[in-house]
Design a protein around this motif. Structure first.
Motif, PDB file in Angstrom:
ATOM      1  N   TYR A  37      16.856  38.986  64.515  1.00 21.89           N
ATOM      2  CA  TYR A  37      17.759  39.689  63.612  1.00 21.89           C
ATOM      3  C   TYR A  37      17.173  40.617  62.469  1.00 21.89           C
ATOM      4  O   TYR A  37      16.252  40.111  61.789  1.00 21.89           O
ATOM      5  CB  TYR A  37      18.711  38.549  63.092  1.00 21.89           C
ATOM      6  CG  TYR A  37      19.930  39.150  62.289  1.00 21.89           C
ATOM      7  CD1 TYR A  37      20.945  40.003  62.978  1.00 21.89           C
ATOM      8  CD2 TYR A  37      20.192  38.884  61.104  1.00 21.89           C
ATOM      9  CE1 TYR A  37      22.076  40.386  62.308  1.00 21.89           C
ATOM     10  CE2 TYR A  37      21.161  39.259  60.504  1.00 21.89           C
ATOM     11  CZ  TYR A  37      21.929  40.112  60.905  1.00 21.89           C
ATOM     12  OH  TYR A  37      23.273  40.519  60.163  1.00 21.89           O
ATOM     13  N   ASP A  39      18.830  42.191  59.007  1.00 24.28           N
ATOM     14  CA  ASP A  39      20.093  42.488  57.995  1.00 24.28           C
ATOM     15  C   ASP A  39      19.676  43.507  57.421  1.00 24.28           C
ATOM     16  O   ASP A  39      18.806  43.729  56.633  1.00 24.28           O
ATOM     17  CB  ASP A  39      20.080  41.089  57.255  1.00 24.28           C
ATOM     18  CG  ASP A  39      21.498  41.022  56.316  1.00 24.28           C
ATOM     19  OD1 ASP A  39      22.125  41.639  56.668  1.00 24.28           O
ATOM     20  OD2 ASP A  39      21.452  40.337  55.277  1.00 24.28           O
ATOM     21  N   THR A  46      22.263  52.080  47.028  1.00 22.12           N
ATOM     22  CA  THR A  46      21.026  52.598  46.347  1.00 22.12           C
ATOM     23  C   THR A  46      20.374  51.198  45.882  1.00 22.12           C
ATOM     24  O   THR A  46      20.855  50.370  45.681  1.00 22.12           O
ATOM     25  CB  THR A  46      21.482  53.514  45.185  1.00 22.12           C
ATOM     26  OG1 THR A  46      22.277  52.475  44.421  1.00 22.12           O
ATOM     27  CG2 THR A  46      21.912  54.680  45.659  1.00 22.12           C
ATOM     28  N   PHE A  47      18.910  51.321  45.662  1.00 20.87           N
ATOM     29  CA  PHE A  47      18.166  50.033  45.338  1.00 20.87           C
ATOM     30  C   PHE A  47      16.930  50.808  44.498  1.00 20.87           C
ATOM     31  O   PHE A  47      16.327  51.954  44.703  1.00 20.87           O
ATOM     32  CB  PHE A  47      17.585  49.905  46.506  1.00 20.87           C
ATOM     33  CG  PHE A  47      18.163  49.084  47.614  1.00 20.87           C
ATOM     34  CD1 PHE A  47      18.717  47.740  47.714  1.00 20.87           C
ATOM     35  CD2 PHE A  47      18.936  49.776  48.873  1.00 20.87           C
ATOM     36  CE1 PHE A  47      19.829  47.314  48.480  1.00 20.87           C
ATOM     37  CE2 PHE A  47      19.846  49.308  49.476  1.00 20.87           C
ATOM     38  CZ  PHE A  47      20.223  48.080  49.437  1.00 20.87           C
ATOM     39  N   GLU A  51      13.524  45.868  44.868  1.00 17.97           N
ATOM     40  CA  GLU A  51      14.534  45.280  44.998  1.00 17.97           C
ATOM     41  C   GLU A  51      14.794  44.901  46.485  1.00 17.97           C
ATOM     42  O   GLU A  51      14.277  45.637  47.512  1.00 17.97           O
ATOM     43  CB  GLU A  51      15.611  45.893  44.595  1.00 17.97           C
ATOM     44  CG  GLU A  51      17.124  45.319  44.462  1.00 17.97           C
ATOM     45  CD  GLU A  51      18.396  46.003  43.881  1.00 17.97           C
ATOM     46  OE1 GLU A  51      19.154  45.667  44.046  1.00 17.97           O
ATOM     47  OE2 GLU A  51      17.992  47.260  43.635  1.00 17.97           O
ATOM     48  N   ASP A  52      15.094  43.749  46.918  1.00 13.13           N
ATOM     49  CA  ASP A  52      15.562  43.423  48.114  1.00 13.13           C
ATOM     50  C   ASP A  52      16.813  44.161  48.897  1.00 13.13           C
ATOM     51  O   ASP A  52      17.563  44.031  48.158  1.00 13.13           O
ATOM     52  CB  ASP A  52      15.274  41.665  48.433  1.00 13.13           C
ATOM     53  CG  ASP A  52      16.639  41.031  47.993  1.00 13.13           C
ATOM     54  OD1 ASP A  52      17.493  40.641  48.775  1.00 13.13           O
ATOM     55  OD2 ASP A  52      16.724  40.993  46.781  1.00 13.13           O
ATOM     56  N   ALA A  55      16.954  41.371  55.271  1.00 10.39           N
ATOM     57  CA  ALA A  55      15.988  40.402  55.590  1.00 10.39           C
ATOM     58  C   ALA A  55      15.917  40.557  57.015  1.00 10.39           C
ATOM     59  O   ALA A  55      16.420  41.137  57.715  1.00 10.39           O
ATOM     60  CB  ALA A  55      16.659  39.146  55.227  1.00 10.39           C
ATOM     61  N   GLU A  57      14.592  38.125  60.597  1.00 12.26           N
ATOM     62  CA  GLU A  57      14.445  36.770  61.086  1.00 12.26           C
ATOM     63  C   GLU A  57      13.733  36.889  62.315  1.00 12.26           C
ATOM     64  O   GLU A  57      14.087  37.572  63.065  1.00 12.26           O
ATOM     65  CB  GLU A  57      15.884  36.336  61.143  1.00 12.26           C
ATOM     66  CG  GLU A  57      16.665  36.262  59.611  1.00 12.26           C
ATOM     67  CD  GLU A  57      18.171  35.671  59.881  1.00 12.26           C
ATOM     68  OE1 GLU A  57      18.901  35.803  58.923  1.00 12.26           O
ATOM     69  OE2 GLU A  57      18.358  35.469  60.971  1.00 12.26           O
ATOM     70  N   SER A  63      12.176  36.454  56.205  1.00 13.24           N
ATOM     71  CA  SER A  63      11.908  37.105  55.093  1.00 13.24           C
ATOM     72  C   SER A  63      12.622  38.403  54.447  1.00 13.24           C
ATOM     73  O   SER A  63      13.368  38.863  55.167  1.00 13.24           O
ATOM     74  CB  SER A  63      10.230  37.181  55.038  1.00 13.24           C
ATOM     75  OG  SER A  63       9.858  38.173  55.906  1.00 13.24           O
ATOM     76  N   ASP A  64      12.612  38.247  53.237  1.00 11.09           N
ATOM     77  CA  ASP A  64      13.392  39.182  52.577  1.00 11.09           C
ATOM     78  C   ASP A  64      12.738  40.507  52.694  1.00 11.09           C
ATOM     79  O   ASP A  64      11.232  40.685  52.932  1.00 11.09           O
ATOM     80  CB  ASP A  64      13.509  39.097  50.981  1.00 11.09           C
ATOM     81  CG  ASP A  64      14.370  38.006  50.829  1.00 11.09           C
ATOM     82  OD1 ASP A  64      15.612  37.770  51.747  1.00 11.09           O
ATOM     83  OD2 ASP A  64      14.395  37.135  50.011  1.00 11.09           O
ATOM     84  N   TYR A  66      11.823  44.323  51.033  1.00 14.46           N
ATOM     85  CA  TYR A  66      11.660  44.718  49.656  1.00 14.46           C
ATOM     86  C   TYR A  66      11.495  46.169  49.924  1.00 14.46           C
ATOM     87  O   TYR A  66      10.813  46.725  50.511  1.00 14.46           O
ATOM     88  CB  TYR A  66      10.484  44.181  48.897  1.00 14.46           C
ATOM     89  CG  TYR A  66      10.746  42.784  48.509  1.00 14.46           C
ATOM     90  CD1 TYR A  66      11.817  42.206  47.506  1.00 14.46           C
ATOM     91  CD2 TYR A  66       9.951  41.727  49.208  1.00 14.46           C
ATOM     92  CE1 TYR A  66      11.914  40.902  47.272  1.00 14.46           C
ATOM     93  CE2 TYR A  66      10.372  40.524  49.157  1.00 14.46           C
ATOM     94  CZ  TYR A  66      11.248  39.926  48.185  1.00 14.46           C
ATOM     95  OH  TYR A  66      11.329  38.544  47.805  1.00 14.46           O
TER      96      TYR A  66
ATOM     97  N   ARG B 290      25.864  35.483  60.421  1.00 15.23           N
ATOM     98  CA  ARG B 290      24.535  35.318  59.781  1.00 15.23           C
ATOM     99  C   ARG B 290      24.904  34.797  58.317  1.00 15.23           C
ATOM    100  O   ARG B 290      23.576  34.630  57.650  1.00 15.23           O
ATOM    101  CB  ARG B 290      23.897  36.573  59.926  1.00 15.23           C
ATOM    102  CG  ARG B 290      23.666  36.973  61.295  1.00 15.23           C
ATOM    103  CD  ARG B 290      22.372  36.768  62.066  1.00 15.23           C
ATOM    104  NE  ARG B 290      22.423  37.146  63.375  1.00 15.23           N
ATOM    105  CZ  ARG B 290      21.419  36.900  64.295  1.00 15.23           C
ATOM    106  NH1 ARG B 290      20.403  36.327  63.965  1.00 15.23           N
ATOM    107  NH2 ARG B 290      21.446  37.205  65.551  1.00 15.23           N
ATOM    108  N   ARG B 321      14.445  28.944  54.389  1.00 11.11           N
ATOM    109  CA  ARG B 321      14.570  30.133  53.464  1.00 11.11           C
ATOM    110  C   ARG B 321      14.521  29.487  51.933  1.00 11.11           C
ATOM    111  O   ARG B 321      14.697  30.179  50.866  1.00 11.11           O
ATOM    112  CB  ARG B 321      15.930  30.860  53.650  1.00 11.11           C
ATOM    113  CG  ARG B 321      16.098  31.615  54.760  1.00 11.11           C
ATOM    114  CD  ARG B 321      16.610  32.663  54.629  1.00 11.11           C
ATOM    115  NE  ARG B 321      15.961  33.758  53.990  1.00 11.11           N
ATOM    116  CZ  ARG B 321      16.074  34.871  53.882  1.00 11.11           C
ATOM    117  NH1 ARG B 321      17.399  35.426  53.727  1.00 11.11           N
ATOM    118  NH2 ARG B 321      15.504  35.763  53.124  1.00 11.11           N
TER     119      ARG B 321
END
Lengths: 124, 445, 487
Positions: A37, A39, A46-47, A51-52, A55, A57, A63-64, A66, B290, B321
């Motif tokens: 998956y 996310d 905007t980032f 910034e994360d 994610a 999976e 893990s996030d 970035y 999720r 996590r």
């Protein structure tokens, strides 16, 4: 011509003009195992750099993600919704989001391909 | 040796032989690394081990101090009928003495009933998915609040109706403050959520979620026609806290347009047990799956092509996590989900509907009889209710006087609401005779 | 057992018109009425089944499960000790089933007595001044304890404390609970022997730290012998020391967290105090605090009034409210029954025998399995997979091979300190013969791994299902019967 930069957290950004495609490196994909998956943010979000923005999976890890440089999301890779394993098959082409880069000078703070290759040898 | 050894199989010979393999002479040798000054200086002071007859005698004395009453109280917890088969199944030790089903190969019993529970709760709530349950209805609502904020980037206002149970609202506040979630209360108008106020508060922007309760704390069934449109227009999520049992007849959260349904499932035949264990349910639309915290069971196939159930989507959870997990929860209410699954299997749609019809008729008969005494009047006669309602006492009678007089007769007359209010609930466990008894007590005050 | 006949879902046994309930036909003299706009439009799809079918369905389903009553359950950090039957029986005797939580305290005096007695006993066992029993589980206790700590600092006007320190060996709930309580998490390193690196800890301590969370013994079963130094250093910067009671069992009768310098602790009643895990719950995670912190414990509280009677009260100084009422009440009855049954000497013996059992297994298998940290363990220990790494047999394979041999698997791949963690906690209620047969099974797996590794990798073969496809489950989640039908 496109040039690719990397973060220590293994995201890459491949830059063409003021656009960048952001994904995760082959090394990160192999560490994660079969991706189940991704996310993803919405277009128009905007980032800031670092910034994360989402994610990723696998069954046993997560893990996030970035953001390598600041920018606005102009596209998300919808193919990943149906088949997240594209990231394992071809991480360089399985970008996750496309962004419009706000400040190209931030790219100078990232590793280029050679520096990233060196960096990987320091892990373990 | 003494009686406690029935749980400790070790003989003196066992201990000696085992110590030898460990290269130790005494049991204390195994604690050589515990500094002397930290050691326990004297026994705890619990006393000598108690035998089973002594223990039973003690608990019998304690039990005699408890006075179960004919129950007209609700406020979120209801005395419903539990089929005898539920307890018989739930006490099976293969279920009761198992851990979280980490090893699916030898946990299909637990995994299958959780899958059945998830399916049943999704049906009741009109949602696509359910988790394996959380602690109780209040914490389920807190998790729903956190979900709504986690799903909304950079928005952290959550609106809660003032018709929400005060206990739930207090738990929400406890969970909201440290996370920087800003809770704002939507005022009520004549006992129901004020729609105009809600629209105004949504208009102010930055709202991640709106939490409403059905039936609301005062027992009123709120009419939420088009409310989901208002909430979704503000890009917020609609969270509905509903008493599980009432979903047998009431319009479901899904049918109202909710994104998350949560609440207390104690009403699915769980004993009152002085407050617990109960069962918090948490269901959502598939798009939010999720973000759903807690255990989730999924169906898959095994190497032989047979259907199998496993814990799935574990990447959301704390053991992977850590501080970025959707929640810190690492369990569910386990055997209480089995309770709900067995209860709903036995009752079926028809049984659950009949429970609601009986409860509703009992409550309306009670309200009518009490109003007939002239000592009490319905506070919100303009709103429909199912099994619970608020009445105001007519001066000089006070709610406490009714509660005290009824308690003397072994009846729990309800829960006080505000100065003059008494909130009463009825279920299929209340007989017409019970209603008559309470009515007579009030008449005679 | 005939899986084809009995293993379908209860929905698949539904037959229109069957029923499993029995309800009265009371005539209340009113008709059932409800405006159609407030009614369900579509009926929920629930099974229609008779009672014998339901009973047979779940009874057969239960035989596909493995509990402590079925066999040895050496699941590390979970303390799967025997759940005494008399504890269950006391739930009925205590007469709480029909007590409404909001009924007058005087009519629930027995229930409050149970609450108060258990809290008092836990104070004695933990070396604490006060306990709340309200938290629903260990993780919920952690969250509650951290909220107490948060309230303590804020009440002193100290708003700089934004961090909670957590050892890298900690259970995932520690950082997750700290994050829920609004803290940033800073990891503290472990030394090679698995204990806290005190130098690293000291370098991270300052007036921004609210608390250090620890277990003792830690997750690899080692006693943190530097605890007096750690407590001193933590208190010196004004932070508090939190005790995660997940590993309390081996310390029974030996040493108390309060005496070690801990300020706040939780206890998992479903671990140390023998209440059943129920396949995931209900648990209970009471939280204890040292003198001076009691006023921050959550609402509602059970207190003895001036009249000597117990009452349920709410206090403004509380850190908040963690649930609707006083928690998973029946669990308290079972834990209290256990504590009274064991008494001082029984509890003390339980802790020591738990430690003996763990050391016995460790010493019996350390020639075949990699023991990264030697020395006497407490209630549990960790192997880092097989000693012979050439076979390609993983910890996962060993775990699955145990299932075929009639044992539950140990905790695997935790703690994260080692790649092939195999965490074994036997508890005190297992006999030497049981341990010997487990040791023989583990040895057999190790030898098979060398001779015929594929045989271990193929396991399990004798379980109700084999090698379920967990990747597929995560990739295309099917979480309801409806989705299963649509597939």
């Amino acid at each position: 011509m496109a040039k690719t930069y990397y973060l220590p957290s293994h995201e890459y950004i491949t830059v063409e003009g003021d656009e960048g495609r952001v994904g995760i490196s082959e090394y990160a994909a192999s560490q994660l195992g079969a991706v189940t998956y991704v996310d993803m943010p919405a277009e128009g979000d905007t980032f800031d750099a670092g910034e994360d923005f989402g994610a990723i999976e696998s069954r046993k890890a997560a893990s996030d993600l970035y953001m390598p440089v600041a920018g606005e999301i102009i596209a998300v890779n919808e193919d990943l919704e149906n088949d997240p394993r594209l990231i394992n098959n071809d991480p360089a082409n399985a970008w996750i989001v496309k962004i419009r880069i706000s400040d190209p000078s931030e790219l100078d703070k990232l590793m280029d391909a050679d520096a990233y290759r060196m960096y990987l040898t320091t892990l373990h | 040796m003494t009686d406690f050894n029935r749980y400790l199989p070790h003989t003196a010979e066992d201990i000696a032989a085992m110590l030898e393999r460990c290269g130790a002479r005494t049991l204390d040798d195994l604690y050589a690394d515990v500094p002397r000054e930290l050691r326990l200086k004297k026994p705890y002071g619990i006393g000598k081990p108690m035998s089973e007859p002594e223990l039973e005698s003690l608990f019998r004395q304690i039990g005699a101090l408890n006075k179960p009453m004919t129950c007209f109280a609700g406020a979120g917890f209801y005395h419903h009928y539990t089929p005898a088969a539920v307890g018989a199944i739930c006490s099976r030790s293969e279920f009761a003495t198992a851990y979280t089903p980490y090893q699916p190969e030898i946990s299909q019993g637990t995994l299958q009933y959780i899958f059945e529970y998830q399916s049943m709760m999704s049906e009741l709530t009109g949602m696509d998915a359910s988790n394996a349950s959380v602690y109780d209805g209040a914490t389920a609502t807190a998790e729903a609040m956190i979900m709504s904020v986690a799903s909304a980037r950079k928005r952290n206002r959550v609106l809660i109706s003032s018709t929400l149970s005060p206990a739930v609202a207090q738990v929400l506040s406890t969970y909201a403050v440290p996370r920087g979630i800003i809770l704002e209360v939507i005022p009520a108008h004549h006992g129901v959520t004020d729609r105009a106020e809600l629209r105004a508060m949504l208009g102010a922007g930055d709202v991640a979620g709106v939490i409403l309760q059905q039936p609301n704390y005062f027992g009123i069934i709120e009419d939420w026609e088009n409310i989901a449109d208002d909430i979704h227009a503000a890009k917020a999520l609609m969270v509905v806290n509903a008493h599980a049992s009432t979903l047998g007849v009431l319009r479901s959260p899904g049918e109202w347009g909710a994104d998350i349904a949560c609440g207390e499932a104690q009403s699915l035949g769980m004993p009152l047990n002085y407050g617990g264990p109960y069962l918090g349910y948490l269901c959502c639309r598939k798009a939010l799956l999720r973000k759903l915290p807690g255990r989730i069971v999924g169906a898959t196939t095994d190497a032989r092509g047979n259907r199998a159930f496993v814990l799935t989507l574990q990447a959301r959870e704390q053991h992977i996590r850590r501080q970025k997990a959707t929640s810190n929860i690492c369990s569910n209410q386990g055997i209480m989900t089995l309770h709900a699954a067995v209860y709903l299997s036995l009752m079926g749609e028809a049984g659950l509907r009949k429970v609601n019809e009986l409860s509703c008729c009992a409550a309306h008969a009670l309200a009518k009889a009490l109003a007939g005494t002239g000592r009490l009047a319905l506070r919100y006669p303009e709103h429909p209710f199912l099994n619970e309602f608020v009445m105001d006492t007519v001066d000089p009678l006070t709610p406490q006087a009714i509660i005290d007089a009824a308690a003397a007769e072994g009846i729990l007359a309800g829960v006080p609401v505000g100065e003059n209010g008494l909130m009463l609930a009825a279920t299929e466990m209340c007989t017409p005779h019970d209603i008559e008894r309470l009515t007579n007590i009030v008449s005679n005050l | 057992m005939n899986n084809k006949l009995y293993s379908p879902l209860i929905f698949e046994k539904s037959h229109k018109g069957r029923k499993g309930y029995s309800l009265p036909d009371y005539d209340y003299g009113v008709e059932f009425e409800l405006p159609s706009s407030l009614r369900r439009h579509t009926a929920p799809v629930l099974p229609e089944v008779d009672e014998p079918t339901v009973v047979r369905h779940y009874t057969n389903s239960s035989t596909n499960n493995f509990g402590v009553d079925s066999g040895f359950y050496p699941l590390g950090s979970c303390t799967m000790k025997y759940n005494p039957k008399v504890n269950e029986a006391m739930v009925d005797v205590a007469n709480v089933a029909n007590l409404h939580p909001l009924q007058p305290a005087a009519t629930a005096a027995g229930a409050l007595e149970i609450y108060h007695s258990l809290a008092s006993a836990l104070c004695r066992i933990g070396g604490m001044a006060e306990f709340t029993l309200n938290p629903f589980a260990g993780a919920h206790g952690e969250y509650t304890g951290l909220m107490v700590i948060r309230s303590y600092h804020l009440d002193r006007g100290d708003e700089t404390r934004t961090k909670v320190l957590v050892p890298d060996s900690a259970h995932g709930t520690n950082p997750a609970s700290a994050a829920m309580a609004g803290f940033d998490i800073v990891e503290v390193k472990s030394l090679a022997d698995g204990t806290i690196d005190v130098d690293d800890l000291v370098s991270k301590l300052d007036n921004t730290v609210a608390a250090l969370m620890m277990t003792n013994p830690n997750t690899i079963g080692m006693f943190e012998h530097s605890i007096p130094r750690i407590a001193e250093a933590v208190h010196a910067v004004g932070a508090l020391l939190y005790y995660d009671g997940a590993n309390l069992n081996p310390m029974l009768g030996v040493a108390r967290p309060g005496d070690m310098g801990f300020d706040v602790m939780h206890i998992n009643l479903h671990k140390t105090f023998s209440t059943p895990h129920g396949g995931g719950g209900p648990g209970a995670g009471p939280v204890g605090v040292r003198d001076g912190l009691g006023k921050y414990l959550p609402n509602p509280r059970v207190v003895r009034g001036a009249d000597g009677l117990l009452d349920v009260v709410f206090d403004d100084t509380a850190c908040g409210r963690m649930g609707a009422w006083l928690g998973n009440f029946t669990v308290y009855i079972k834990a209290l029954a256990y504590i009274l049954t064991m008494g001082d000497e029984g509890l003390a013996m339980a802790g020591k025998l738990a430690t003996l059992n763990a050391n016995y297994i460790m010493n019996s298998l350390k020639s075949l399995y990699e023991l990264p940290v030697a020395g006497p363990c407490k209630h549990e220990f960790v192997f880092d997979g097989l000693k012979d790494k050439s076979t390609g047999v993983t910890t996962m394979n060993v775990a699955k091979a145990l299932l075929d041999r009639g044992f539950h698997a140990p905790t695997i791949y935790f703690p994260l300190l080692f790649h092939e963690s195999l965490m074994i906690e036997p508890t005190e209620t297992e006999s030497r013969e049981t341990l010997d047969s487990f040791i023989a099974a583990m040895a057999d797996i190790a030898l098979t791994a060398s001779d015929n590794p594929q045989a271990v990798k193929d396991a399990p073969l004798n379980t109700p299902v084999v090698h379920p496809d967990e990747d597929e489950a995560a990739l295309n989640p099917i979480v309801t019967y409806k989705e299963l039908c649509a597939k």
